[in-house]
Scaffold this motif. Structure first.
Motif, PDB file in Angstrom:
ATOM      1  N   ASP A 179      -3.936   6.184  16.032  1.00  0.00           N
ATOM      2  CA  ASP A 179      -4.294   7.069  14.917  1.00  0.00           C
ATOM      3  C   ASP A 179      -3.067   7.285  14.030  1.00  0.00           C
ATOM      4  N   LEU A 180      -3.040   6.562  12.922  1.00  0.00           N
ATOM      5  CA  LEU A 180      -1.889   6.631  12.029  1.00  0.00           C
ATOM      6  C   LEU A 180      -1.812   7.937  11.251  1.00  0.00           C
ATOM      7  N   ASP A 181      -2.862   8.743  11.292  1.00  0.00           N
ATOM      8  CA  ASP A 181      -2.818  10.052  10.644  1.00  0.00           C
ATOM      9  C   ASP A 181      -2.104  11.082  11.503  1.00  0.00           C
ATOM     10  N   ARG A 182      -1.935  10.789  12.774  1.00  0.00           N
ATOM     11  CA  ARG A 182      -1.374  11.780  13.698  1.00  0.00           C
ATOM     12  C   ARG A 182       0.030  11.433  14.182  1.00  0.00           C
ATOM     13  N   ASP A 184       3.791  10.642  14.231  1.00  0.00           N
ATOM     14  CA  ASP A 184       4.911  10.859  13.317  1.00  0.00           C
ATOM     15  C   ASP A 184       6.164  11.146  14.149  1.00  0.00           C
ATOM     16  N   HIS A 251      -3.173   1.298   5.505  1.00  0.00           N
ATOM     17  CA  HIS A 251      -3.198   2.755   5.584  1.00  0.00           C
ATOM     18  C   HIS A 251      -2.234   3.302   4.547  1.00  0.00           C
ATOM     19  N   GLN A 252      -2.475   4.492   4.090  1.00  0.00           N
ATOM     20  CA  GLN A 252      -1.630   5.083   3.051  1.00  0.00           C
ATOM     21  C   GLN A 252      -0.192   5.274   3.510  1.00  0.00           C
ATOM     22  N   ARG A 253       0.031   5.359   4.809  1.00  0.00           N
ATOM     23  CA  ARG A 253       1.381   5.522   5.329  1.00  0.00           C
ATOM     24  C   ARG A 253       2.098   4.189   5.539  1.00  0.00           C
TER      25      ARG A 253
END
Length: 288
Positions: A179-182, A184, A251-253
């Protein structure tokens, strides 16, 4: 094939050039697949024929004497002329060893080995010692005299035309479960050492204002793919080496990544005929 020039066998000159290059009788013997006593005998016979001492020997290394320095360019000219003649008229008689550095990208390695096999077919007495690894390590090998020729991965500059060989787009890969949204900072799997793909990936993340961490390092791209497939990290690899399209991630990141091509680098500005012939063969096959 060895040729006699007057009372001199060109094998003597080849031994002289190899010892001069490596600074060691034992290293020259290994490279020429001969015994150290054979190499020493060649140098002794050459010194006897020329009535000159060619090397200044110490317990560890040997350097050229004044006479050896004078002979060096002449010996190179003689051997180069004979090799050009042999390669033009008797390629199957050519013998020698070439030390070649290549990238360890799987898709590129398969193309290169096919090309090298074709080179062997016309020159069965030639051996090619292949070292697959990182381009920065190969640059050092060229400088230190351990390689004759290297094919190096290099970043393709913006606006570069189609003459660049073996261009490949670098891609982000990650398992669908990551999960690239989580996560970091972004956890990266990469080849250890001075890997250009890793450098490009981290530079792109930093330029976009992101953060990253090295989570997994290994020695091969296969190890990177395995770590990524487990879901623990993401990686950056050439598009042709991604054998699972479901792993390609956008992905945006994840900022855009550059293209890479190859460059041919020779250890010598005027290389031996065999090295030049192999380089031309590889360039032609990669271009096709």
């Amino acid at each position: 094939m060895e040729i006699a020039i007057g009372n001199m066998d060109t094998a003597l000159l080849k031994s002289f050039l190899t010892v001069a290059e490596l600074g060691s009788f034992s290293d020259a013997a290994k490279l020429l697949n001969a015994s150290q006593s054979t190499i020493s005998g060649h140098i002794a016979k050459l010194e006897d024929l020329l009535h000159a001492q060619l090397f200044l020997r110490t317990t560890r290394r040997c350097g050229l004497s004044t006479a050896g320095e004078a002979l060096l360019p002449l010996a190179r000219e003689i051997i180069a002329a004979i090799e050009r003649m042999e390669d033009s008229f008797l390629p199957s008689h050519m013998g020698g060893a070439i030390r070649l550095g290549v990238p360890d990208d799987y898709h590129l390695f398969s193309l290169l080995t096919k090309s090298i096999h074709g080179f062997f077919t016309s020159r069965p007495k030639v051996t090619v010692q292949i070292d697959a690894g990182l381009s920065e390590n190969h640059r050092k090998g060229l400088r230190d005299g351990f390689l004759d020729l290297a094919i190096l991965r290099t970043r393709v500059a913006a606006g570069t035309d189609d003459t660049v060989l073996a261009k490949s787009q670098l891609l982000w890969i990650a398992a669908p479960t990551l999960d690239l949204d989580r996560v970091d900072p972004l956890p990266l799997a990469h080849v250890s050492g001075p890997c250009q793909y890793f450098k490009a990936a981290t530079a792109a993340i930093e330029a976009a204002g992101g953060q990253w961490m090295s989570l997994f390092s290994c020695s091969t791209l296969e190890g990177v793919r395995t770590a990524v497939k487990s879901g623990m990290a993401l990686g950056a690899i050439p598009a042709e080496d991604c054998n699972d399209p479901s792993m390609i991630r956008s992905h945006q990141r994840l900022p855009p990544l550059p293209q890479f091509g190859v460059e041919f680098v020779l250890a010598q500005a005027d290389p031996p005929v065999l090295v030049r012939a192999l380089a031309e063969r590889l360039r032609r096959d990669l271009g096709n």
